[in-house]
Design a protein around this motif. Structure first.
Motif, short mmCIF file in Angstrom:
data_model
loop_
_atom_site.label_atom_id
_atom_site.label_comp_id
_atom_site.label_asym_id
_atom_site.label_seq_id
_atom_site.Cartn_x
_atom_site.Cartn_y
_atom_site.Cartn_z
N THR A 242 80.64 44.55 69.51
CA THR A 242 80.17 45.63 70.39
C THR A 242 78.92 46.31 69.86
OG1 THR A 242 81.65 47.24 69.36
CG2 THR A 242 82.49 46.05 71.29
N ALA B 298 75.87 45.48 71.93
CA ALA B 298 76.01 45.67 73.38
C ALA B 298 74.77 46.33 73.99
CB ALA B 298 77.24 46.52 73.68
N ASP B 299 74.52 46.00 75.24
CA ASP B 299 73.46 46.66 76.01
C ASP B 299 74.09 47.85 76.74
OD1 ASP B 299 71.42 47.47 77.67
OD2 ASP B 299 71.28 45.58 78.77
N THR B 300 73.67 49.05 76.36
CA THR B 300 74.21 50.26 76.97
C THR B 300 73.15 51.01 77.77
OG1 THR B 300 73.73 51.52 74.96
CG2 THR B 300 75.93 50.53 75.14
N SER B 301 72.08 50.31 78.13
CA SER B 301 70.95 50.98 78.77
C SER B 301 71.16 51.29 80.25
CB SER B 301 69.68 50.13 78.61
OG SER B 301 69.85 48.89 79.26
N LYS B 302 72.12 50.63 80.89
CA LYS B 302 72.32 50.85 82.32
C LYS B 302 73.78 51.12 82.61
CE LYS B 302 68.60 47.80 83.78
NZ LYS B 302 68.28 46.58 84.51
N ASN C 67 77.59 52.70 83.27
CA ASN C 67 78.62 53.27 82.42
C ASN C 67 79.51 52.22 81.78
OD1 ASN C 67 77.93 55.99 82.96
ND2 ASN C 67 78.87 55.77 84.98
N ARG C 68 79.11 50.97 81.88
CA ARG C 68 79.88 49.90 81.27
C ARG C 68 78.94 49.06 80.43
NH1 ARG C 68 82.40 44.61 83.59
NH2 ARG C 68 83.98 44.25 82.01
N PRO C 69 79.29 48.80 79.15
CA PRO C 69 78.39 48.01 78.30
C PRO C 69 78.30 46.57 78.76
CG PRO C 69 80.47 48.40 77.18
CD PRO C 69 80.51 49.20 78.45
N SER D 255 74.68 40.32 72.81
CA SER D 255 75.47 39.92 71.64
C SER D 255 75.44 38.40 71.52
CB SER D 255 76.93 40.36 71.82
OG SER D 255 77.03 41.75 71.92
#
Length: 145
Positions: free
Chosen positions: A80, A83-87, A89-91, A96
């Motif tokens: 994790t 993870a891409d958290t840029s957009k 509310n879900r990674p 990865s």
């Protein structure tokens, strides 16, 4: 490669209610891998972890590395971290490394560490792990190669 390292007075990993890795003073390191990682990036991270001065000297300054305090490593795979958290509310996990590649890199990284500084404890790749630690300080850093 992405690592979150925490200076600890103790840390452990349990899988199915059994301790699979435990250390006293040292560094608990969460290890995340990305698709463009290489053996060279693993070696670079290993060298950084071995030389990173985050343990206190006699004056209370972070001046000592893990080798100087004879600490131990607890290496824990954690996909994790990449993870891409840029957009939204879900990674997303397209950033990865695929599991087969990440597992190979984790195993290679553990071997590298143990070849240079024996005694690293580990979590288990792909397992549902319960990680416990006492963060000393607290001191936590993110390292990226």
């Amino acid at each position: 490669m992405i690592c979150i390292l925490q200076r600890v007075t103790q840390a452990s990993v349990e899988v199915e209610e059994k301790t699979v890795g435990a250390i006293e003073q040292g560094l608990m390191v969460l290890c995340g891998f990305q698709p463009d990682d290489t053996s060279a990036s693993l070696e670079k991270m290993m060298n950084k972890l071995l030389k990173f001065r985050i343990f206190s000297d006699e004056q209370g300054k972070m001046n000592l590395n893990i080798q100087q305090v004879e600490g131990r490593f607890l290496l824990v795979p954690q996909f994790t971290l990449a993870a891409d958290t840029s957009k939204g509310n879900r990674p997303g996990f397209h950033t990865s490394a695929p599991p087969h590649l990440a597992e190979a890199w984790f195993n290679e990284f553990v071997q590298l560490m143990n070849n240079v500084y024996p005694g690293s404890e580990t979590g288990i790749f792909g397992a549902d792990m319960k990680v416990s630690l006492i963060n000393d300080g607290p001191v936590t850093f993110q390292l990226i190669t």
